[in-house]
Design a protein around this motif. Structure first.
Motif, PDB file in Angstrom:
ATOM      1  N   SER A   1       0.854  -1.189   0.000  1.00 27.85           N
ATOM      2  CA  SER A   1       0.000   0.000   0.000  1.00 27.85           C
ATOM      3  C   SER A   1       0.891   1.241   0.000  1.00 27.85           C
ATOM      4  O   SER A   1       1.953   1.251   0.612  1.00 27.85           O
TER       5      SER A   1
ATOM      6  N   GLN B   1      -0.957  -7.915  -4.270  1.00 34.42           N
ATOM      7  CA  GLN B   1      -1.712  -6.691  -4.520  1.00 34.42           C
ATOM      8  C   GLN B   1      -0.822  -5.465  -4.336  1.00 34.42           C
ATOM      9  O   GLN B   1       0.123  -5.482  -3.556  1.00 34.42           O
TER      10      GLN B   1
ATOM     11  N   GLN C   1      -1.627  -0.981  -4.215  1.00 29.29           N
ATOM     12  CA  GLN C   1      -2.668   0.036  -4.298  1.00 29.29           C
ATOM     13  C   GLN C   1      -2.185   1.358  -3.716  1.00 29.29           C
ATOM     14  O   GLN C   1      -1.216   1.391  -2.953  1.00 29.29           O
TER      15      GLN C   1
ATOM     16  N   TYR D   1      -3.467   5.007  -1.677  1.00 33.44           N
ATOM     17  CA  TYR D   1      -4.524   5.586  -0.844  1.00 33.44           C
ATOM     18  C   TYR D   1      -4.236   7.059  -0.558  1.00 33.44           C
ATOM     19  O   TYR D   1      -3.086   7.517  -0.610  1.00 33.44           O
TER      20      TYR D   1
ATOM     21  N   LYS E   1      -8.066   4.421  -8.485  1.00 36.71           N
ATOM     22  CA  LYS E   1      -8.746   3.130  -8.669  1.00 36.71           C
ATOM     23  C   LYS E   1      -8.025   2.273  -9.704  1.00 36.71           C
ATOM     24  O   LYS E   1      -7.939   1.045  -9.579  1.00 36.71           O
TER      25      LYS E   1
ATOM     26  N   LYS F   1      -5.151   0.234  -8.280  1.00 40.52           N
ATOM     27  CA  LYS F   1      -5.434  -0.855  -7.340  1.00 40.52           C
ATOM     28  C   LYS F   1      -5.369  -2.156  -8.134  1.00 40.52           C
ATOM     29  O   LYS F   1      -6.336  -2.556  -8.789  1.00 40.52           O
TER      30      LYS F   1
ATOM     31  N   SER G   1      -4.490  -6.293  -8.566  1.00 43.62           N
ATOM     32  CA  SER G   1      -4.459  -7.585  -7.871  1.00 43.62           C
ATOM     33  C   SER G   1      -4.065  -8.674  -8.857  1.00 43.62           C
ATOM     34  O   SER G   1      -4.621  -8.760  -9.954  1.00 43.62           O
TER      35      SER G   1
ATOM     36  N   TYR H   1      -7.494  -1.739   5.296  1.00 47.44           N
ATOM     37  CA  TYR H   1      -6.992  -1.466   3.950  1.00 47.44           C
ATOM     38  C   TYR H   1      -5.627  -2.077   3.665  1.00 47.44           C
ATOM     39  O   TYR H   1      -5.344  -2.444   2.523  1.00 47.44           O
TER      40      TYR H   1
END
Length: 302
Positions: free
Chosen positions: A48, A99, A101, A103, A118, A121, A123, A174
């Motif tokens: 993240s 994954q 992403q 934020y 978006k 993000k 996966s 998250y």
């Protein structure tokens, strides 16, 4: 006498058979890569990236002749995405469950920025991963993150970054997935301030600003002693984050206090330690080329 000879012979036979069994096992492992792979299976990654889109990235207010701070952020993001890409390329597709992403906290007012986030993000599982898809990760992140920063700077609607609130309300949901190696990269100057999470409990605070550092007189070499004696630190926002690694990139202390960077690091280290973060790494706002190997080494666990 015969009994002793028999026992000795039995022992010798046992040793010989054990040696043969070990050789057979070694040969089978060499002939069967899957057996070897099972003992060296790479952990699945859950990466993240929390972006601080406050006015710290404003190229006018916080200009830097050597390299603008938003450009440094973009370099860090590129290194992170390349490290993730290398991780995926180093393991069989059948083992993929990874994954990555981006934020923000709070969400930017510009819906275009949220739409771009978006798209970042991503996966990857054994059912959807392709070699072509893996090779597009870093270019996809480079393109979209450039747009995000350009839009944020163009809008000039710097709503700040509520890092403390993110840790209190969202980091567990998250950024932490079971059976994964969870790494949270935070791109920030190290200061923490947002109106929605601004409060104090005794000598502890949910925020840190140059003004607060100065008011607490943390401007001399005995800053650590003063912090310990007076319990100057961030208020704990969460606990038991022992499945999370945190990497803070971009520490940029205000000028005028030779110990400002040390104070920022101490605040963060105490905070993350008290929340039982598994591992914490804090790096200054260095040039991306200097931090590239450091970032990729963290991701690839070399």
């Amino acid at each position: 006498m015969n009994t002793k000879i028999s026992l000795l012979a039995l022992a010798i036979i046992t040793i010989i058979l054990a040696g043969c069994a070990n050789e057979t096992k070694k040969e089978n492992t060499q002939k069967n890569p899957v057996a070897h792979e099972a003992t060296n299976k790479k952990e699945n990654l859950n990466i993240s990236i929390l972006l601080d889109l406050s006015d710290r990235i404003d190229p006018i207010k916080n200009a830097n002749p050597s390299m603008e701070f938003y450009t440094r952020d973009l370099g860090y993001i590129e290194s992170i995405s390349k490290g993730f890409e290398k991780h995926l390329r180093s393991k069989p597709i059948r083992n993929d469950d990874d994954q990555i992403q981006i934020y923000f906290e709070p969400e930017p007012l510009n819906s275009e920025i949220n739409d771009l986030a978006k798209k970042l993000k991503l996966s990857f599982t054994r059912d959807n991963t392709t070699k072509e898809g893996i090779l597009k990760i870093s270019s996809q992140y480079h393109s979209a993150s450039n747009e995000i920063y350009n839009l944020a700077i163009k809008d000039k609607k710097y709503i700040g970054s509520d890092i403390w609130g993110f840790f209190k309300n969202k980091v567990g949901d998250y950024c932490i997935k079971p059976n994964h190696r969870n790494i949270l990269f935070i791109l920030t100057d190290g200061y923490m301030f947002h109106q929605d999470s601004k409060f104090r409990e005794g000598n502890r605070s949910s925020y840190l600003t140059p003004e607060l550092v100065k008011s607490l007189k943390l401007t001399t070499s005995d800053y650590r002693d003063l912090m310990q004696e007076n319990d100057y630190a961030f208020i704990k926002a969460n606990e038991n984050l022992d499945h999370l690694e945190v990497v803070v990139l971009g520490i940029n202390p205000a000028k005028g206090n030779p110990f400002e960077s040390d104070v920022i690091n101490e605040y963060w280290n105490i905070w993350l330690k008290e929340m039982k973060v598994k591992n914490a790494i804090i790096k200054p706002a260095d040039l991306p080329a200097n931090l590239d190997q450091v970032i990729q080494k963290i991701i690839l666990a070399k």
